[in-house]
Motif scaffolding. Structure first.
Motif, mmCIF file in Angstrom:
data_model
loop_
_atom_site.group_PDB
_atom_site.id
_atom_site.type_symbol
_atom_site.label_atom_id
_atom_site.label_comp_id
_atom_site.label_asym_id
_atom_site.label_seq_id
_atom_site.Cartn_x
_atom_site.Cartn_y
_atom_site.Cartn_z
ATOM 1 N N GLU A 8 0.825 -1.215 0.000
ATOM 2 C CA GLU A 8 0.000 0.000 0.000
ATOM 3 C C GLU A 8 0.855 1.259 0.000
ATOM 4 N N GLY A 9 1.965 1.250 0.728
ATOM 5 C CA GLY A 9 2.838 2.424 0.800
ATOM 6 C C GLY A 9 3.431 2.795 -0.547
ATOM 7 N N PHE A 10 3.809 1.792 -1.316
ATOM 8 C CA PHE A 10 4.347 2.026 -2.662
ATOM 9 C C PHE A 10 3.227 2.192 -3.685
ATOM 10 N N GLY A 11 2.017 1.739 -3.344
ATOM 11 C CA GLY A 11 0.934 1.730 -4.319
ATOM 12 C C GLY A 11 1.245 0.759 -5.444
ATOM 13 N N ALA A 12 1.735 -0.433 -5.053
ATOM 14 C CA ALA A 12 2.221 -1.382 -6.052
ATOM 15 C C ALA A 12 1.673 -2.786 -5.827
ATOM 16 N N VAL A 13 1.629 -3.526 -6.909
ATOM 17 C CA VAL A 13 1.308 -4.951 -6.897
ATOM 18 C C VAL A 13 2.514 -5.681 -7.478
ATOM 19 N N LYS A 14 2.764 -6.881 -6.991
ATOM 20 C CA LYS A 14 3.921 -7.656 -7.441
ATOM 21 C C LYS A 14 3.508 -9.097 -7.672
ATOM 22 N N VAL A 15 4.026 -9.682 -8.732
ATOM 23 C CA VAL A 15 3.860 -11.114 -8.982
ATOM 24 C C VAL A 15 5.225 -11.765 -8.798
ATOM 25 N N GLY A 16 5.226 -13.003 -8.326
ATOM 26 C CA GLY A 16 6.497 -13.694 -8.149
ATOM 27 C C GLY A 16 6.300 -15.176 -7.949
ATOM 28 N N VAL A 17 7.420 -15.877 -7.856
ATOM 29 C CA VAL A 17 7.408 -17.315 -7.601
ATOM 30 C C VAL A 17 8.346 -17.625 -6.444
ATOM 31 N N THR A 18 8.031 -18.680 -5.739
ATOM 32 C CA THR A 18 8.886 -19.179 -4.671
ATOM 33 C C THR A 18 8.571 -20.648 -4.454
ATOM 34 N N ALA A 19 9.472 -21.325 -3.813
ATOM 35 C CA ALA A 19 9.264 -22.733 -3.489
ATOM 36 C C ALA A 19 8.447 -22.858 -2.204
ATOM 37 N N ARG A 59 3.053 -6.202 -19.180
ATOM 38 C CA ARG A 59 4.015 -5.449 -19.995
ATOM 39 C C ARG A 59 3.581 -5.303 -21.455
ATOM 40 N N ASN A 60 3.122 -6.381 -22.055
ATOM 41 C CA ASN A 60 2.834 -6.367 -23.497
ATOM 42 C C ASN A 60 1.398 -5.975 -23.838
ATOM 43 N N ASP A 61 0.429 -6.501 -23.106
ATOM 44 C CA ASP A 61 -0.972 -6.200 -23.415
ATOM 45 C C ASP A 61 -1.419 -4.871 -22.810
ATOM 46 N N LEU A 62 -1.022 -4.622 -21.567
ATOM 47 C CA LEU A 62 -1.471 -3.419 -20.864
ATOM 48 C C LEU A 62 -0.438 -2.295 -20.872
ATOM 49 N N ASN A 63 0.762 -2.587 -21.358
ATOM 50 C CA ASN A 63 1.856 -1.601 -21.405
ATOM 51 C C ASN A 63 2.158 -0.973 -20.051
ATOM 52 N N LEU A 64 2.097 -1.786 -19.001
ATOM 53 C CA LEU A 64 2.423 -1.306 -17.660
ATOM 54 C C LEU A 64 3.908 -1.540 -17.405
ATOM 55 N N PRO A 65 4.640 -0.490 -17.080
ATOM 56 C CA PRO A 65 6.070 -0.660 -16.794
ATOM 57 C C PRO A 65 6.281 -1.191 -15.374
ATOM 58 N N ALA A 66 7.486 -1.661 -15.103
ATOM 59 C CA ALA A 66 7.857 -1.978 -13.721
ATOM 60 C C ALA A 66 7.695 -0.692 -12.925
ATOM 61 N N TYR A 67 7.157 -0.799 -11.727
ATOM 62 C CA TYR A 67 6.755 0.405 -10.999
ATOM 63 C C TYR A 67 7.663 0.760 -9.820
ATOM 64 N N VAL A 68 8.126 -0.229 -9.093
ATOM 65 C CA VAL A 68 8.944 0.029 -7.909
ATOM 66 C C VAL A 68 10.418 -0.012 -8.307
#
Length: 123
Positions: A8-19, A59-68
């Motif tokens: 919330e502080g950054f106003g960001a969403v993140k996708v990732g992977v982990t084991a 990135r490709n469909d919505l043209n959203l850049p990396a934000y943080v």
């Protein structure tokens, strides 16, 4: 696992992977990120494929850049972020769940095909 986090502080969403069993999500939590969706898979390849699908969509469909910026993410992963205002959580979660379901369906179909091949070889 493929996950979606919100800061919330950054106003960001993140996708990732982990084991499974990794402390990665705990580390993100200590830096202000909250998990909003986690999808578990039989393999890391499946998890990474779903993450790639989400990133390609952003990135490709919505043209959203990396934000943080990398400086704001000492634990890494800045390239897998998007602005929360441009990518509402509910839409990102729905997309993740749909991508995960498609991946599981593909994996299930592949197992059925393998079983059929093995059966025909024994005949």
């Amino acid at each position: 696992m493929t996950y979606l986090l919100v800061h919330e502080g950054f106003g960001a969403v993140k996708v990732g992977v982990t084991a499974s069993g990794s402390s990665r999500l705990k580390v993100f939590r200590r830096h202000g990120w909250q998990a909003v969706s986690i999808e578990r898979f039989a393999s890391g390849f499946q998890a990474m494929s779903v993450e790639r699908e989400i990133l390609d969509w952003w990135r490709n469909d919505l043209n959203l850049p990396a934000y943080v910026s990398p400086e704001d993410m000492p634990v890494g992963g800045s390239r897998e972020t998007a602005e929360l205002e441009s990518m509402p959580v509910s839409i990102a979660v729905e997309r993740l769940k749909n991508a995960a379901a498609r991946m599981r369906d593909l994996s299930s179909e592949a197992r059925v095909t393998e079983d059929l091949v093995e059966s025909s070889v024994r005949l």
